[in-house]
Design an enzyme around this catalytic site. Structure first.
Site, PDB file in Angstrom:
ATOM      1  N   CYS A  69       0.785  -1.112  -0.068  1.00 17.81           N
ATOM      2  CA  CYS A  69       0.019   0.180  -0.167  1.00 17.81           C
ATOM      3  C   CYS A  69       0.944   1.189   0.133  1.00 17.81           C
ATOM      4  O   CYS A  69       1.763   1.520   1.068  1.00 17.81           O
ATOM      5  CB  CYS A  69      -0.889   0.017   1.250  1.00 17.81           C
ATOM      6  SG  CYS A  69      -1.829   1.524   1.648  1.00 17.81           S
ATOM      7  N   CYS A 179      -0.723   3.628  -6.545  1.00 17.20           N
ATOM      8  CA  CYS A 179      -1.725   3.056  -5.587  1.00 17.20           C
ATOM      9  C   CYS A 179      -1.970   1.762  -6.181  1.00 17.20           C
ATOM     10  O   CYS A 179      -2.091   1.390  -7.389  1.00 17.20           O
ATOM     11  CB  CYS A 179      -2.940   3.950  -5.443  1.00 17.20           C
ATOM     12  SG  CYS A 179      -4.376   3.110  -4.510  1.00 17.20           S
TER      13      CYS A 179
HETATM   14  N1  DGL Z   1      -3.868   0.725  -2.101  1.00 19.83           N
HETATM   15  C1  DGL Z   1      -3.535   1.727  -1.364  1.00 19.83           C
HETATM   16  C2  DGL Z   1      -2.360   2.565  -1.976  1.00 19.83           C
HETATM   17  O1  DGL Z   1      -1.564   1.903  -2.375  1.00 19.83           O
HETATM   18  C3  DGL Z   1      -4.874   2.467  -0.632  1.00 19.83           C
HETATM   19  C4  DGL Z   1      -5.708   3.249  -0.933  1.00 19.83           C
HETATM   20  C5  DGL Z   1      -6.378   3.876   0.061  1.00 19.83           C
HETATM   21  O2  DGL Z   1      -6.595   2.904   0.919  1.00 19.83           O
HETATM   22  O3  DGL Z   1      -6.803   4.812  -0.099  1.00 19.83           O
HETATM   23  O4  DGL Z   1      -2.173   3.904  -1.681  1.00 19.83           O
END
Ligand code: DGL
Length: 267
Positions: A69, A179
């Site tokens: 993440c 993301c």
């Molecule tokens: N998958 C996430 C990232 O890479 C998170 C997105 C989120 O929860 O806002 O930032």
């Protein structure tokens, strides 16, 4: 065992790369879908959630943690490294390869507010993109689409066009997915940018880093187990099950391989 976590299902884009290059290693994936998205939350809250997800994976016997993440990496990886005595791999905003590959000198990056706010991003920008025009765009709504399994269709396409077309109009020839949820929308994005820009997903490079750190672990920490893949979610297990079905793991729920986070944390 390797533990991978994300605010939700997005980190499965990284998990898929890891299991592809480390097929014999048991990997546990934990999705904090019940508290997703992280992107607009304050840093302290993201650190607390990231700590809880890490603890869950450590309690399951994980010896290497992949923070799949970008938002959690930006907010929390430093605190996690201080608190837990085991190696972490975080997400890197792929600014360097994008800036190097760009012929126009214009790079578009889609990420969450939390990622753009982080020092990680600021440092990478300063280090690798001082001569590049970086177009930063928060992908409002994209995480929610992926969490609900809506990966295509007119609404998704219109939303993505709103973000990508202005980048193309300004000459961007590289688009960075900042993301881990966004790679699941990539087929739609490819239709929009076709022939005009290259989409860069850092997941393969992050998986390679996980492989390097895994191989550097003491042999005793590289234990394998009978059930190679397990998943945890703090959200709806049926949603996770459907999503895993789309990725080629149709019977995960029936096999009891998806568990609720609260069974473990007693939240
Ligand atoms: N998958 C996430 C990232 O890479 C998170 C997105 C989120 O929860 O806002 O930032």
């Amino acid at each position: 065992m390797i533990g991978v976590f994300d605010s939700g299902l997005g980190g499965l884009s990284v998990w898929q790369e890891i299991i592809r290059i480390l097929p014999d290693v048991p990997v546990i994936y934990a999705a904090d879908s019940g508290r997703c998205p992280y992107g607009s939350k304050p840093k302290e809250e993201i650190i607390r959630y990231s700590r809880e997800m890490t603890q869950l994976l450590v309690d399951q016997g994980c010896r290497l943690i992949v923070v799949a993440c970008n938002t959690a990496t930006a907010a929390a990886i430093r605190a996690l490294r201080e608190e837990f005595d085991l190696p972490f791999v975080g997400m890197e905003p792929a600014i360097k390869p994008a800036a190097e590959a760009s012929k126009t000198g214009v790079v578009g990056i889609l990420a969450t507010e939390g990622t753009f706010r982080g020092q990680h991003f600021a440092r990478a920008r300063e280090q690798f993109a001082s001569n590049t025009h970086l177009i930063m765009q928060v992908g409002h709504g994209l995480v929610e689409w992926v969490e609900s399994g809506q990966l295509d269709g007119p609404e998704v396409e219109a939303g993505l066009r709103r973000y990508l077309e202005p980048m193309l109009a300004q000459g961007a020839d590289q688009i960075v997915l900042g993301c881990t949820h966004y790679p699941f929308l990539r087929p739609v994005m490819e239709r929009i940018v076709a022939g005009k820009a290259i989409i860069i997903d850092p997941a393969p490079a992050v998986a390679q880093q996980a492989l390097r750190l895994w191989e550097a672990l003491p042999k005793g920490d590289q234990a394998t187990s009978k059930q190679p893949y397990q998943w945890f979610t703090s959200g709806d297990p049926d949603r996770m099950s459907n999503f895993l079905g789309q990725l080629g793991f149709p019977a995960a729920r029936e096999a009891g391989a998806i568990r609720m986070v609260k069974e473990i944390t007693h939240e």
